[in-house]
Scaffold this active site. Structure first.
Site, PDB file in Angstrom:
ATOM      1  N   GLY A  58      42.424  30.520  46.768  1.00 29.30           N
ATOM      2  CA  GLY A  58      43.429  29.461  46.779  1.00 29.30           C
ATOM      3  C   GLY A  58      43.238  28.436  47.870  1.00 29.30           C
ATOM      4  O   GLY A  58      42.261  28.452  48.610  1.00 29.30           O
TER       5      GLY A  58
ATOM      6  N   TYR B  59      47.533  28.846  43.513  1.00 37.77           N
ATOM      7  CA  TYR B  59      47.663  27.652  42.656  1.00 37.77           C
ATOM      8  C   TYR B  59      49.053  27.574  42.000  1.00 37.77           C
ATOM      9  O   TYR B  59      49.826  26.650  42.255  1.00 37.77           O
ATOM     10  CB  TYR B  59      46.538  27.705  41.623  1.00 37.77           C
ATOM     11  CG  TYR B  59      46.535  26.623  40.576  1.00 37.77           C
ATOM     12  CD1 TYR B  59      46.869  25.308  40.896  1.00 37.77           C
ATOM     13  CD2 TYR B  59      46.171  26.913  39.259  1.00 37.77           C
ATOM     14  CE1 TYR B  59      46.845  24.318  39.935  1.00 37.77           C
ATOM     15  CE2 TYR B  59      46.133  25.935  38.300  1.00 37.77           C
ATOM     16  CZ  TYR B  59      46.475  24.634  38.633  1.00 37.77           C
ATOM     17  OH  TYR B  59      46.440  23.661  37.674  1.00 37.77           O
TER      18      TYR B  59
ATOM     19  N   PHE C 278      49.462  30.638  29.181  1.00 42.76           N
ATOM     20  CA  PHE C 278      48.249  30.217  28.477  1.00 42.76           C
ATOM     21  C   PHE C 278      47.370  29.489  29.505  1.00 42.76           C
ATOM     22  O   PHE C 278      47.287  29.958  30.625  1.00 42.76           O
ATOM     23  CB  PHE C 278      48.627  29.457  27.194  1.00 42.76           C
ATOM     24  CG  PHE C 278      49.047  30.458  26.120  1.00 42.76           C
ATOM     25  CD1 PHE C 278      50.197  31.239  26.270  1.00 42.76           C
ATOM     26  CD2 PHE C 278      48.243  30.692  25.025  1.00 42.76           C
ATOM     27  CE1 PHE C 278      50.539  32.228  25.339  1.00 42.76           C
ATOM     28  CE2 PHE C 278      48.584  31.671  24.081  1.00 42.76           C
ATOM     29  CZ  PHE C 278      49.724  32.436  24.249  1.00 42.76           C
TER      30      PHE C 278
ATOM     31  N   TYR D  51      40.916  42.623  33.107  1.00 48.33           N
ATOM     32  CA  TYR D  51      41.921  41.704  33.653  1.00 48.33           C
ATOM     33  C   TYR D  51      43.192  41.754  32.784  1.00 48.33           C
ATOM     34  O   TYR D  51      44.294  42.004  33.276  1.00 48.33           O
ATOM     35  CB  TYR D  51      41.358  40.275  33.715  1.00 48.33           C
ATOM     36  CG  TYR D  51      42.427  39.247  33.956  1.00 48.33           C
ATOM     37  CD1 TYR D  51      43.128  39.224  35.159  1.00 48.33           C
ATOM     38  CD2 TYR D  51      42.771  38.315  32.969  1.00 48.33           C
ATOM     39  CE1 TYR D  51      44.134  38.286  35.373  1.00 48.33           C
ATOM     40  CE2 TYR D  51      43.771  37.385  33.177  1.00 48.33           C
ATOM     41  CZ  TYR D  51      44.451  37.372  34.381  1.00 48.33           C
ATOM     42  OH  TYR D  51      45.466  36.454  34.577  1.00 48.33           O
TER      43      TYR D  51
ATOM     44  N   ALA E  90      47.473  38.309  42.509  1.00 49.61           N
ATOM     45  CA  ALA E  90      46.625  39.081  41.584  1.00 49.61           C
ATOM     46  C   ALA E  90      45.217  38.519  41.598  1.00 49.61           C
ATOM     47  O   ALA E  90      45.008  37.371  41.980  1.00 49.61           O
ATOM     48  CB  ALA E  90      47.179  38.987  40.160  1.00 49.61           C
TER      49      ALA E  90
ATOM     50  N   ASP F 185      51.040  36.398  51.233  1.00 46.09           N
ATOM     51  CA  ASP F 185      49.770  36.069  50.591  1.00 46.09           C
ATOM     52  C   ASP F 185      48.676  36.562  51.534  1.00 46.09           C
ATOM     53  O   ASP F 185      48.811  36.453  52.751  1.00 46.09           O
ATOM     54  CB  ASP F 185      49.687  34.534  50.428  1.00 46.09           C
ATOM     55  CG  ASP F 185      48.686  34.119  49.362  1.00 46.09           C
ATOM     56  OD1 ASP F 185      49.090  33.447  48.408  1.00 46.09           O
ATOM     57  OD2 ASP F 185      47.486  34.458  49.503  1.00 46.09           O
ATOM     58  N   ASN F 186      47.615  37.101  50.976  1.00 42.00           N
ATOM     59  CA  ASN F 186      46.519  37.530  51.868  1.00 42.00           C
ATOM     60  C   ASN F 186      45.448  36.449  51.987  1.00 42.00           C
ATOM     61  O   ASN F 186      44.407  36.677  52.600  1.00 42.00           O
ATOM     62  CB  ASN F 186      45.904  38.859  51.391  1.00 42.00           C
ATOM     63  CG  ASN F 186      45.209  38.721  50.061  1.00 42.00           C
ATOM     64  OD1 ASN F 186      45.177  37.639  49.473  1.00 42.00           O
ATOM     65  ND2 ASN F 186      44.640  39.807  49.568  1.00 42.00           N
TER      66      ASN F 186
END
Ligand code: UDP
Length: 346
Positions: A45, A19, A187, A158, A92, A40-41
């Site tokens: 997304g 994203y 945020f 997290y 992540a 990217d795996n």
């Protein structure tokens, strides 16, 4: 933008199909003399983001590789073969609830893999590192707005996994004067690109704005308001919702900041004011014209009443100029995006 060898700057973006990563890559595509490698795996997304992004670059300026950061051998090969000038690290796991149930998944990916990535940077002399961190590192501070100097005290794995990576980064930079980082503490990010080509699409959605929009378009029956008894004016939690395009532009600023030779630093990324869950629900009802069902539920564990950024540092030091501080626009963009996804059957 060229490196010392007068070649285009080459940036490795981990999680660039996700994203926030995809919005950053999209903004990077507008910079001249820059090459991007996205790894990217595709574990979450919007998979189509890569084809959208490819359209924006000349083929020799953009490369996508399906690589998992836990494949240390493959990651090292990549560093050996490509002379990167910097890394923007998004890849992540990001679900708070899941991190409580499966903390090691979070520590392995968010902390161990990040530590290896930092190690690779130092081994192959890649000296600029932008790290996507989170307001979750602050836990439940009692004083708003939250400044970068507010003590960090995460209340879930997290937040802790991200904070640990921050500490690794800071120690690594302290021991190597050439290595510089920017840590961005996000945020609540929301919205989609202005042209509606990329947006938020998590396989297991837990975030407020996309869930409310799902209720508005009939993809879910109702929205649950987690808690109406918080010490806030209407009893629901208050968050600082940032448009994803503004959050992405903070990374572009951070890249310029590092290229100008500034010191490593940590920055909050939020607008400095917030909206309650109820206000966001009312806004989505207004922009969609749908009076969907809202149910008041128990508080969700670990949700602080209020999280608002103090953003003076990023504005004053990095010159970040947010352009879309407008809840109505954020909700409209999120709604348009979800409508498009629904038409596509995603
Ligand atoms: N929230 C809610 N209903 C939902 C999802 C979220 O009331 O279905 C609330 C949540 O309790 C929090 C706010 O919305 O107060 C933002 O939650 P989100 O998960 O989007 O982001 P967070 O602040 O947890 O990072």
């Amino acid at each position: 933008m060229q490196n010392k060898e007068n070649e285009p700057m080459h940036i490795l973006v981990t999680g660039g199909a996700g994203y926030i990563g995809s919005h950053v890559v999209r903004q990077l595509s507008q910079m001249q003399d820059i090459k991007i490698t996205v790894i990217d795996n595709l574990c979450g997304g919007y998979f189509d983001s890569i084809s959208e992004l490819k359209l924006l670059f000349q083929s020799d300026r953009f490369e996508f590789l399906n690589v998992d950061l836990n494949d240390f051998g493959r990651v090292e090969e990549l560093f050996k073969d490509s002379k990167f000038d910097g890394v923007i690290h998004f890849a992540a796991h990001l679900q708070v609830g899941e991190s409580v149930l499966n903390p090691l998944k979070y520590y392995m990916n968010n902390t161990v893999n990040t530590t290896h990535l930092i190690h690779m940077c130092q081994k192959y002399e890649v000296n600029k590192f932008i790290f996507s961190s989170t307001a979750a590192v602050y836990g439940e501070p009692s004083k708003m707005p939250i400044r970068e100097t507010t003590p960090t005290a995460p209340i879930n794995p997290y937040g802790m996994s991200k904070l640990m990576s921050e500490l690794v980064l800071q120690d690594a930079a302290r021991a190597n004067q050439d290595f510089k980082y920017v840590i961005l503490r996000y945020f609540n990010v929301a919205g989609a690109s202005m042209d509606n080509s990329i947006g938020e699409c998590h396989i297991h959605e837990t975030h407020l704005i996309p869930l409310i929009v799902h209720a508005a378009i009939g993809k879910r029956e109702k929205i649950m308001m987690f808690g109406a008894d918080y010490p806030t004016p209407d009893g629901s939690c208050i968050r600082d919702y940032v448009h994803v395009e503004d959050l992405a532009s903070a990374h572009i600023q951070a890249w310029h900041y590092l290229n100008e030779g500034h010191e490593s630093d940590v920055f909050n990324c939020g607008y400095g004011h917030g909206y309650s869950v109820k206000e966001v629900i009312d806004m989505v009802k207004r922009v969609s014209g749908v009076n969907f069902k809202v149910e008041i539920a128990l508080r969700r564990e670990g949700d602080p009443a209020e999280l608002i950024a103090d953003n003076l540092k990023i504005k004053n030091i990095m010159g970040w100029k947010p352009k879309y501080d407008d809840l109505e626009l954020i909700c409209k963009n999120a709604l348009n995006w979800e409508q498009k996804m629904t038409k596509k059957g995603t």
